[in-house]
Scaffold this active site. Sequence first.
Site, PDB file in Angstrom:
ATOM      1  N   LYS A   8       0.875  -1.141  -0.097  1.00 59.46           N
ATOM      2  CA  LYS A   8       0.042  -0.119  -0.005  1.00 59.46           C
ATOM      3  C   LYS A   8       0.904   1.459   0.059  1.00 59.46           C
ATOM      4  O   LYS A   8       2.104   1.397   0.119  1.00 59.46           O
ATOM      5  CB  LYS A   8      -0.935  -0.005   1.283  1.00 59.46           C
ATOM      6  N   ARG A  39      -3.197 -10.098   5.346  1.00 63.38           N
ATOM      7  CA  ARG A  39      -3.648  -9.865   3.852  1.00 63.38           C
ATOM      8  C   ARG A  39      -2.649  -9.556   2.947  1.00 63.38           C
ATOM      9  O   ARG A  39      -2.227  -8.470   3.150  1.00 63.38           O
ATOM     10  CB  ARG A  39      -4.884  -9.198   3.683  1.00 63.38           C
TER      11      ARG A  39
END
Length: 406
Positions: free
Chosen positions: A348, A383
């Site tokens: 991210k 995740r």
Amino acid sequence: MAAYEIKFRDARELAEALKALGADMRSLPFFDNRREIRSVYITDVDVRAANVIKQEMLSRGGDAAVHAHAVDCGVTESDVILFGTVKQISFLADKLETMPWWGFPDTVKVLREALASFSKKPATIDLPSGSSLAFGGRTLLMSIINLSDDSFHSESRTYGNVDVAVARAVEHAKDGADILDLGAESTRPGAARISESEEIGRIMPVIREIRKILPLMPISVDTTREKVAKTALEAGADIINDISGLTFEPGIARAVADHNAMLVIMHMRGTPETMGSMCIYSNLLKEINDFFDEKIRTAISSGVDRAKIILDPGVGFAKDYSQNLFLLRHLESFRIHSKPILIGASRKGSVGKATDSPDTAGRLEGTLAVSALCAWAGVDIIRVHDTKENKKAVMMAEAIRNADYA
């Protein structure tokens, strides 16, 4: 003679140290209660109660930080930070339980919740597919399969190709995935929505084909739509991963309950298109936990098994760079609900900024550092895009965390 500092991470390590020095092992519970100073943040306490709490903690060898004007009642309320051992905080709760005024019953309730959350209890959860997930031991890997054509990490896209998606599922399973997370709609910052029918059309054939090859692999579906969730569960999904945390379509909870499935409640504000402008908080941890309290109640009132709720604080969703790092630094703050914690930070933007990697392709190493941190902190699920690499990072962190006393 020598002296050195040592931090005992758990009762097992402390027991090994006591045995090595020849201590009476009956003393283990006594010392374990004094092994670690805990800090508990309590919000919105009546100022009179705050003063009592401080004095009670001081009388037991602990302490409490309160507003500077609590002592002269110059404010009506004060947040309180407790500093004490498990035993000291437990004694405080017992004492306050005898005082039915100034909001003490609510204080006792949150203290009991905090005390219960300090000890992580192993649990095995059965899934609709016939498989199960074990929580409270090692960190599980949720491996991402993007069925969209505009996911923020381009290398993860399958562009709706069922064969490619299934091949990727098999590869993730071989590399150590514990859960497969299928998403047909991009939730990257600024992403626009696709139609419900398109989302269903992308997900359903992939679930069916994966089930043929991996009949017992836990499957999660990333969706915010009740109809998509219901259709996915009927096709063989085990978990619904709702990034809106039951905000967009609360009926998702009923669909999950009807199939006795698991539900991931993630914290966010706004939508992927608007969340970047909604990052102002007065107390980030409090507001996320308040959100979780509300949504847990919603899920349970809809019939979801309280043991089948997973919480995700939503790294990258309505949080700026500093807030994302702060969340990762204080993962312990979400244990208060005694639910499994999921963290999704793989590749991210915050990883990119911290490691000076504007392209997602260069964010693997930063992601592995986050995964190791999460494993060290006992996060239940991470995740990730890259299963093999993250698996090894987690294994190394857990090997250090669980090392025998030497």
